[in-house]
Design a protein around this motif. Structure first.
Motif, PDB file in Angstrom:
ATOM      1  N   ILE A   1       0.597  -1.305   0.433  1.00 60.23           N
ATOM      2  CA  ILE A   1      -0.048  -0.366   0.095  1.00 60.23           C
ATOM      3  C   ILE A   1       0.801   1.158   0.122  1.00 60.23           C
ATOM      4  O   ILE A   1       0.273   1.962  -0.734  1.00 60.23           O
ATOM      5  CB  ILE A   1      -1.017  -0.056   1.099  1.00 60.23           C
ATOM      6  N   LEU A   2       1.936   1.192   1.256  1.00 59.23           N
ATOM      7  CA  LEU A   2       2.440   2.526   0.492  1.00 59.23           C
ATOM      8  C   LEU A   2       3.150   2.903  -0.762  1.00 59.23           C
ATOM      9  O   LEU A   2       3.674   3.677  -0.907  1.00 59.23           O
ATOM     10  CB  LEU A   2       4.040   2.255   1.778  1.00 59.23           C
ATOM     11  N   MET A   3       3.819   1.619  -1.053  1.00 62.89           N
ATOM     12  CA  MET A   3       5.003   1.615  -2.548  1.00 62.89           C
ATOM     13  C   MET A   3       3.784   2.155  -3.769  1.00 62.89           C
ATOM     14  O   MET A   3       3.947   3.045  -4.402  1.00 62.89           O
ATOM     15  CB  MET A   3       5.690   0.053  -2.374  1.00 62.89           C
ATOM     16  N   ARG A   4       2.660   1.581  -3.771  1.00 65.98           N
ATOM     17  CA  ARG A   4       1.867   1.970  -4.447  1.00 65.98           C
ATOM     18  C   ARG A   4       1.375   3.555  -4.053  1.00 65.98           C
ATOM     19  O   ARG A   4       0.993   4.088  -5.409  1.00 65.98           O
ATOM     20  CB  ARG A   4       0.534   1.790  -4.552  1.00 65.98           C
ATOM     21  N   SER A   5       1.076   4.558  -3.092  1.00 61.21           N
ATOM     22  CA  SER A   5       1.192   5.394  -2.757  1.00 61.21           C
ATOM     23  C   SER A   5       2.471   6.442  -3.114  1.00 61.21           C
ATOM     24  O   SER A   5       2.452   7.529  -3.335  1.00 61.21           O
ATOM     25  CB  SER A   5       0.547   5.822  -1.338  1.00 61.21           C
ATOM     26  N   GLY A   6       3.689   6.022  -3.871  1.00 65.31           N
ATOM     27  CA  GLY A   6       4.949   6.356  -3.664  1.00 65.31           C
ATOM     28  C   GLY A   6       5.848   6.090  -2.746  1.00 65.31           C
ATOM     29  O   GLY A   6       6.783   7.236  -2.726  1.00 65.31           O
TER      30      GLY A   6
END
Length: 581
Positions: A275-280
């Motif tokens: 989730i964090l990674m997909r958020s940048g």
């Protein structure tokens, strides 16, 4: 084809991304402020009508379906390039509805070693007790000073099967003294005792209880079958700020919700990093490889993955009805066992089939082994980084045949079998969670790197050797063992570390305790994703709160850690909101 966008005007004070153990606790505690509005988003279904969540003995029937995340590791070199199934609960309550029901806190030193304000051993004990309502039994000598009395999580001691009473005698005989409530007090690194379970009157108590049943409040909105894609980040007053989330509904439509105060990511060690990674938010190179715009370069996201490696070594016994196999595998016993549960909430299916537990220190057994003797160590600690008041390993017995899904040699011809389970603490090996794709419906790539470090294989081999000695030399069990189960295995004859090493490489599996992939840390810790108040570095209004935040996994099990983190996070969120009002 991109899913259709559905604009929603719904705005909440707090959005909780993940209706698992910590997430439900946080939502329930924040909702105690009746002026606050809370949204809980859960990728799986509601658990209210899932019988195998509430019936403790039905746990494995939740796997390999839509109620399981169905994550499988990448091939891992040190365990013969095997892939291991990492089942996780995918429904409201999360893995609190499929775990072993065990309340094994570890030791207070485990949390003191984090060296983070707000998360000492004493503070974690307070958080864990807050979640609990403990129900005593006359035969169990509980330490009432460490158990909670008013939390939504209902717990009780487990009544042992005959085989477990015998294993307990053998543990005591082999130098592991009995300390009844040692797994609640956290004060003994060497001994055996009873383990409190998240079961009461035959029904599993889960984290969903914090926001359902008697704790269902009007200011909580629960959205199931909604997979969180990303956190919406905007610049506000010069700061990157979490202002909401985007999710994918079961019908494929995309929804967005706004947060006035905070977004809390609580999706677990495997799903919070994506989730964090997909958020940048994550390792810049990894994100750019998937054409994700890196908003904050956080190299620690998805790193530092830890678990407790586990081995089941099964033994066939030569007397009937010592184990509980006859209540489920023999003849048509499972039908009557199920009827008993449905009618009275008693019998085999009202419990989880793990028996007596033990901790052990192994430094005396390893002191002359060159790898152990010559390994670097910190003052006062052993080569695994543990103090004398922390255990190296844990043992327990199963009360019948059963364990990981690959174990299918059920003793149907009136045989009986039990396992000695051996679990490694404070492993040196570290794994990772990475994105395969930016698709929110795709599972990440998980590499646990089991037994990659030579010290891990050494300690685990010695631990298995001691576990076998407990069974084969212990006064109460040595004359009961007919041989290993299945019969072609020879665990009962393994007397050296060298005997056990190939067994580990072929059969070591997960204990379902993934941790550490969004860890808290000090300002000078380059791998830390969060500060000690669970706030994501470089972003306002965003926290992570689940077992992914722990810097080093406790020397116990992680269920109570997840409850403790939920309770601690809720207190911190409330305190910070009050300070900023």
């Amino acid at each position: 084809m991109a899913p259709a966008r559905v604009q929603q005007d719904d705005t909440f004070d707090y959005i909780i991304c993940g209706g698992g153990t910590s997430g439900c606790v946080i939502a329930g505690r924040l909702a105690e402020d009746l002026n606050a509005t809370i949204l809980v988003l859960e990728a799986g279904p509601d658990s209210a009508d899932l019988e195998n969540v509430h019936m403790p003995g039905g746990w494995s029937n939740n796997f390999d379906s839509e109620t399981d995340w169905n994550i499988v590791t990448e091939p891992m070199k040190a365990v013969n390039n095997r892939q291991v199934k990492l089942s996780r609960g995918r429904f409201l309550g999360g893995s609190s509805g499929v775990n072993g029901t065990l309340c094994i806190r570890g030791t207070k030193q485990d949390y003191d070693d984090w060296n983070l304000e707000g998360w000492s051993g004493e503070e974690m004990w307070k958080y864990m007790a807050k979640a609990e309502t403990f129900h005593a039994k006359d035969w169990h000598k509980a330490d009432t000073n460490v158990h909670g009395t008013s939390g939504p999580l209902h717990t009780e001691p487990h009544d042992l099967a005959p085989i477990s009473e015998l294993v307990k005698e053998s543990m005591i005989d082999q130098g592991l003294p009995y300390r009844a409530d040692m797994f609640a007090t956290g004060e003994s690194p060497h001994g055996c005792g009873d383990v409190t379970r998240t079961v009461y009157q035959g029904v599993r108590s889960t984290a969903a209880d914090f926001i359902t049943k008697g704790y269902r409040r009007e200011n909580i909105t629960i959205k199931t079958d909604a997979t969180v894609d990303k956190v919406i980040l905007e610049k506000k007053d010069g700061h990157l700020t979490a202002t909401g989330i985007a999710a994918i509904q079961k019908d494929g439509n995309r929804v967005e919700y706004k947060a006035r105060k905070e977004v809390v990511v609580s999706a677990g060690a495997y799903c919070s990093p994506p989730i964090l990674m997909r958020s940048g938010l994550g390792p810049k190179e990894e994100l750019e490889r998937l054409d994700i715009d890196c908003k904050v370069d956080l190299p620690g996201v998805g790193k530092n993955l830890q678990d407790h490696v586990l081995i089941f070594a099964f033994y066939e016994v030569n007397k009937p009805n010592l184990t509980n196999d006859h209540l489920v595998y023999h003849d048509n016993a499972v039908a009557s066992t199920y009827e008993l549960y449905k009618e009275k909430k008693t019998g085999l299916l009202s419990t989880f089939p793990f028996g007596v537990f033990a901790y052990a220190r192994l430094d005396d057994r390893l002191k002359d082994v060159p790898l152990w003797r010559d390994a670097p160590r910190q003052p006062g600690r052993d080569p695994m980084g543990l103090l004398p008041n922390q255990p190296n390993v844990e043992y327990w017995n199963t009360e019948l045949y059963g364990g990981p899904k690959q174990m299918t040699d059920f003793p149907v011809n009136h045989q009986s079998a039990f396992a000695m389970c051996t679990l490694l603490f404070n492993q040196h090996s570290r794994g990772s969670v990475t994105l395969k794709t930016a698709d929110p419906l795709a599972n990440p790539a998980v590499d646990h790197a089991y037994l990659q470090d030579p010290l891990d294989i050494l300690v685990m081999s010695e631990a298995c050797r001691l576990g076998n000695e407990i069974v084969m030399q212990g006064s109460a069990t040595k004359d009961l063992v007919k041989g290993s189960w299945p019969p072609e295995l020879t665990h009962h004859t393994h007397t050296t570390r060298e005997d056990w090493e190939p067994v580990l490489r072929e059969h070591a599996t997960t204990c379902y305790h993934p941790s550490g992939t969004c860890k808290m840390g000090a300002d000078d810790d380059a791998e830390a994703v969060l500060d000690n108040r669970l706030r994501v570095r470089g972003v306002k209004g965003l926290r992570v709160a689940d077992v992914s935040v722990v810097p080093r996994v406790n020397n116990g099990h992680t269920q109570m850690v997840a409850y403790g983190i939920g309770e601690g996070a809720a207190e911190m969120i409330k305190a910070d909101a009050k300070a900023n009002a």
